[in-house]
Enzyme design. Structure first.
Site: not given
Length: 144
Positions: A67, A100
């Site tokens: 977006c 991570h």
């Protein structure tokens, strides 16, 4: 390895999504395009939720949402318990989101990055693996 990618965007991300679908198909991915299918104004949750559901159900291992700022689609996607959507505007952020945080949807801000950078971020996101280890303990604490 499942090379199916769920993708969706609102009107602000439509041109980038169109480009990204073509890029991913050329890279050998099967793309599930959840829309939008024009630049007419739409509501981003209407596309973020189906992409998130596809990833959450395991139909697509990873997803891409686009977006204008990436904030709206990320907020909507992260309402899903099984989703870890990360807003990324550099390749390094995409790599860290996967390594991570075991992010499973990358959210791209079409109004703030070039199409070439969007492709590079997506490639990094889709090819990076989760490191596990100490990160797995932390990721397991995310869902409520």
């Amino acid at each position: 390895m499942n090379k199916t990618i769920a993708i969706g965007s609102d009107h602000a991300g439509f041109d980038y999504k169109t480009m990204m679908v073509e890029y991913l198909q050329a890279e050998g991915y099967e793309v599930k395009d959840f829309g939008t299918h024009s630049s007419d104004s739409v509501d981003y949750p209407d596309f973020a939720h189906p992409v998130s559901e596809s990833v959450e159900k395991g139909e697509s291992p990873l997803g891409i949402l686009i977006c204008g700022s990436a904030n709206g689609v990320a907020m909507a996607a992260n309402k899903h318990q099984g989703i870890r959507a990360a807003i990324c505007w550099t390749e390094e952020l995409a790599s860290l989101a996967r390594e991570h945080n075991n992010a499973n949807i990358v959210c791209l801000p079409a109004r703030f990055i070039s199409q070439d950078l969007a492709k590079s971020i997506a490639k990094t996101f889709l090819t990076q693996d989760f490191e596990g280890g100490r990160h797995e303990r932390r990721v397991n604490k995310i869902s409520c």
